[in-house]
Design an enzyme around this catalytic site. Structure first.
Site, PDB file in Angstrom:
ATOM      1  N   GLU A 181       9.293  38.700 -50.845  1.00  0.00           N
ATOM      2  CA  GLU A 181       8.368  39.415 -49.963  1.00  0.00           C
ATOM      3  C   GLU A 181       6.996  38.762 -49.973  1.00  0.00           C
ATOM      4  O   GLU A 181       6.343  38.649 -48.937  1.00  0.00           O
ATOM      5  CB  GLU A 181       8.249  40.877 -50.392  1.00  0.00           C
ATOM      6  CG  GLU A 181       7.620  41.791 -49.326  1.00  0.00           C
ATOM      7  CD  GLU A 181       6.097  41.835 -49.379  1.00  0.00           C
ATOM      8  OE1 GLU A 181       5.483  42.334 -48.428  1.00  0.00           O
ATOM      9  OE2 GLU A 181       5.512  41.371 -50.389  1.00  0.00           O
ATOM     10  N   ASP A 208       9.354  40.387 -56.620  1.00  0.00           N
ATOM     11  CA  ASP A 208       8.510  39.197 -56.761  1.00  0.00           C
ATOM     12  C   ASP A 208       7.037  39.578 -56.711  1.00  0.00           C
ATOM     13  O   ASP A 208       6.646  40.579 -56.114  1.00  0.00           O
ATOM     14  CB  ASP A 208       8.845  38.148 -55.696  1.00  0.00           C
ATOM     15  CG  ASP A 208       8.634  38.639 -54.275  1.00  0.00           C
ATOM     16  OD1 ASP A 208       8.972  39.809 -53.985  1.00  0.00           O
ATOM     17  OD2 ASP A 208       8.123  37.864 -53.435  1.00  0.00           O
TER      18      ASP A 208
END
Length: 383
Positions: free
Chosen positions: A136, A71
């Protein structure tokens, strides 16, 4: 420069995996890892996709994990970018795109380094694993921590972990993170008595009441740090009081603050000292505490030594161990793995408009990962 690292990196960047959407990045990795004999497991929750992939070696031995995240943060206003953030674009020896540095370059280098090591046919003693998440950059509640919990319940043993966060400063390999500070936040409410500014004797202004305590908190030495960590810091991030009117004494004050703390302090000791100072000044207060990460530390040992030797052999750089910066998913992995370090490309452009990575950095990064694996998982390290 390894074309295969660049090819995989470009394929990853082209997928707009704004947290927590993986946007198909992990399937790209699965396709390549399964071809190498990895057992790949997807663990998903609340829109987050996590990958746990493991390959056994020829002989029993330690488990080395590569950890990372697919991500990325949102690109921000597209008109501020010089090229589409999700169309990888080369300019002046750099590859531009959201996630190039943080941290798709490291993921691509992980995978190609593993491919090269396996292709060398050197017998592996132990296991290689990958732990990849798409949560994250977000709240990190359904990502690495979820996988760690699952591994703990299974009794999985992890020995070494390399997190691919962009840790380098000037050149790839100049800085290894061997720990991170913890992050403890609080929202403090100080209560007074609202009233008219013309009749202050009928009111109690919480701003005035809090000011001496704020001065004390800002001047407090919480600890002196240690060999690896700087002293713990306390910072106010937001301070609010009042109704917006200029003739009203506010009834309460709200202050948001944060500790970035080292292993020289504990959560409980920091809470107790803050609360004691507030009590000392006789305030009517309450705090909502929020712990987003404990500090973790990997002292010098096999993993950091192997990585330092790999950096030296590949680049000639004498690397520096550091615990500066924010937190990372290493804080979760450290709960089940005794040696966790972070190494990635330079971090100057992370989260910025026109994020990029130097194309010349990809080959050394990949080779450092491969050399480190070979040193820890084989009996014939590279010379």
């Amino acid at each position: 420069m390894s074309a295969t690292v660049r090819t995989l990196l470009e394929a990853l960047v082209a997928r707009p995996s704004v947290t927590p959407d993986d946007a198909g990045c992990q399937q790209l990795l699965v396709d390549r890892l399964q071809a190498l004999g990895f057992r790949c497991e997807t663990i998903a929750r609340n829109g987050t996709t996590n990958l746990w992939a493991v390959r056994d070696g020829t002989l029993p031995g330690p488990t080395l994990v590569f950890a990372g995240h697919t991500d990325v943060v949102p690109p921000g206003p597209l008109e501020h970018w010089h090229s589409d953030p999700f169309v990888p674009t080369e300019r002046d020896g750099r590859l531009y795109g959201r996630g190039t540095s943080d941290m798709k370059a490291s993921i691509a280098a992980f995978v190609v380094a593993i491919e090269e090591l396996i292709a060398s046919k050197v017998p592996l003693t132990g296991r290689i694993a990958l732990l990849i998440t798409s949560d994250e950059e977000g709240p990190a509640t359904d990502g690495t921590v979820l996988v760690v919990d699952a591994l703990r319940e299974r009794g999985e043993r992890l020995d070494y972990c390399i997190v691919g966060e962009p840790t380098s400063v000037q050149a790839t390999g100049d800085t290894i993170k061997n720990g991170r500070r913890g992050s403890l936040s609080g929202r403090l409410t100080v209560r007074g008595v609202q009233g008219h500014v013309a009749y202050p004797h009928l009111a109690r202004n919480p701003v005035h009441l809090f000011a001496p305590a704020l001065t004390r908190l800002a001047a407090t030495e919480w600890d002196r740090g240690n060999e690896y960590f700087p002293p713990t810091s306390w910072q106010v991030s937001n301070l609010h009081a009042g109704t917006g009117a200029t003739n009203v004494v506010p009834g309460e004050l709200i202050a948001d603050f944060n500790f970035r703390f080292s292993t020289a302090s504990t959560v409980e000791s920091l809470k107790q000292r803050v609360e004691a100072i507030l009590d000392e000044f006789g305030l009517d207060w309450s705090i909502a505490w929020s712990l987003s990460g404990l500090p973790f530390l990997t002292p010098r040992g096999e993993l950091s030594d192997a990585m330092a030797a790999a950096i030296r052999a590949e680049t000639g750089i004498e690397t520096e161990l550091s615990t500066t910066g924010g937190t990372s998913d290493g804080r979760f992995i450290a709960a089940i793995c005794p040696q966790v370090v972070e190494l990635g490309p330079p971090n100057a452009s992370v989260h910025k408009v026109d994020e990029h990575v130097e194309l010349a950095a990809l080959e050394p990064l990949k080779n450092i990962y491969r050399r480190t694996m070979r040193a820890l998982l084989t009996h014939s390290p590279e010379r």
